[in-house]
Write a protein that holds these residues in place. Structure first.
Motif, PDB file in Angstrom:
ATOM      1  N   ARG A 149     -12.807   7.834   3.835  1.00 30.81           N
ATOM      2  CA  ARG A 149     -11.467   7.312   3.560  1.00 30.81           C
ATOM      3  C   ARG A 149     -11.358   6.792   2.128  1.00 30.81           C
ATOM      4  NH1 ARG A 149      -8.883   6.737   8.527  1.00 30.81           N
ATOM      5  NH2 ARG A 149     -10.299   6.905  10.318  1.00 30.81           N
ATOM      6  N   GLU A 151      -9.123   4.237  -0.771  1.00 30.04           N
ATOM      7  CA  GLU A 151      -8.844   2.801  -0.811  1.00 30.04           C
ATOM      8  C   GLU A 151      -7.708   2.393   0.120  1.00 30.04           C
ATOM      9  OE1 GLU A 151      -9.010   4.821  -3.286  1.00 30.04           O
ATOM     10  OE2 GLU A 151     -10.638   4.181  -4.613  1.00 30.04           O
ATOM     11  N   ASP A 152      -6.821   3.344   0.436  1.00 33.77           N
ATOM     12  CA  ASP A 152      -5.690   3.041   1.317  1.00 33.77           C
ATOM     13  C   ASP A 152      -6.000   3.328   2.778  1.00 33.77           C
ATOM     14  OD1 ASP A 152      -4.127   2.351  -0.925  1.00 33.77           O
ATOM     15  OD2 ASP A 152      -3.625   4.459  -1.273  1.00 33.77           O
ATOM     16  N   GLY A 153      -7.232   3.737   3.065  1.00 33.64           N
ATOM     17  CA  GLY A 153      -7.605   4.018   4.441  1.00 33.64           C
ATOM     18  C   GLY A 153      -7.278   5.419   4.897  1.00 33.64           C
ATOM     19  N   GLU A 154      -6.805   6.268   3.991  1.00 30.95           N
ATOM     20  CA  GLU A 154      -6.476   7.643   4.341  1.00 30.95           C
ATOM     21  C   GLU A 154      -7.733   8.514   4.303  1.00 30.95           C
ATOM     22  OE1 GLU A 154      -3.518   8.699   5.333  1.00 30.95           O
ATOM     23  OE2 GLU A 154      -2.656   6.689   5.113  1.00 30.95           O
TER      24      GLU A 154
END
Length: 264
Positions: A149, A151-154
């Motif tokens: 993932r 930094e935005d969790g994507e």
């Protein structure tokens, strides 16, 4: 000039710096001096060294590693040398492709569906499946995948670890086959031999098992009620008496434990 070097500060700390300089001339071209910059790049150098170490760890790992791009059709953007050795493919035939090309007519649909479900749910998975090398030979592949993932969790990538477990699967299946044969043999001997022919049963068993499985040593044990232990009923051995397994008394011995639980 433009180069990087290490310096030692007045406190004894080692720092990495970038030193840049250009000549400073007057209108006639005579050299007046040098103007430049002195930049502390310690943190950047440490990050680069960390990335280099991780990259080497991936390249030299003893398992096949592939990283795919989740923004495309899970196309591979990185494979290590072990992956190429495992599959027999050159890098130009691997990068930019989804790893489904390793599948073949013997690949089971269940593990493929399990992997697809894990990816759709942005989760990890571990499966065993039949894959095929570049030359068409089949191998059993233990494939483990995990999402990566940002930094935005994507989820932006998936990393896959692959191991050739053909020998392990083959041994497991051979053991399962032997278990089935022994079970059927046990059932048939109980059904067709009268109770007073226990000695004949034992001798038949050691002869059959030794021949069928090519074991060098076979021993049939029977519980002796008077002695309270397992004693040899018949033995077939090509290795001599030194390797013979004698009576098995109650205790932590794994043979006694298996007998007591009625297990293999």
């Amino acid at each position: 000039f433009d180069h990087e070097c290490r310096i030692v500060t007045t406190t004894g700390t080692v720092r990495c710096v970038r030193v840049m300089g250009k000549p400073w001339r007057d209108d006639t071209g005579d050299l007046l001096g040098v103007h430049g910059a002195f930049q502390d790049i310690t943190e950047r150098t440490e990050r680069e060294q960390e990335l280099l170490t991780k990259s080497r760890a991936l390249d030299e790992a003893p398992v096949g590693i592939a990283i795919t791009d989740s923004t495309t059709d899970d196309e591979m953007v990185y494979v290590n040398s072990e992956f190429l050795e495992l599959t027999g493919y050159p890098p130009e035939e691997v990068l930019g492709r989804n790893c489904r090309f390793l599948q073949g007519e013997g690949t089971q649909p269940e593990p493929v569906a399990e992997l697809r479900s894990a990816i759709d749910n942005e989760a990890g998975a571990s499966v065993e499946r039949r894959n095929y090398r570049h030359d068409g030979t089949m191998f059993w592949n233990l494939l483990e995948i995990a999402p990566i993932r940002d930094e935005d969790g994507e989820v932006v990538n998936y990393v896959g670890f692959q191991q050739n477990i053909t020998d392990r699967v083959t041994r497991k299946r051979e053991l399962e086959k032997r278990e089935r044969v022994l079970h059927e043999l046990h059932t048939s001997t109980r059904a067709f031999y009268p109770p007073d022919s226990e000695r004949d049963i034992a001798e038949f068993l050691v002869e059959f098992i030794g021949r069928a499985f090519e074991y060098s040593y076979v021993s049939v044990k029977q519980f002796d009620e008077d002695r309270g232990e397992l004693t040899p009923a018949a033995v077939a051995s090509e290795t001599g008496d030194d390797s013979a397994l004698g009576p098995v008394a109650p205790g932590t011995n794994p043979i006694w434990q298996a007998y007591q639980r009625g297990e293999s």
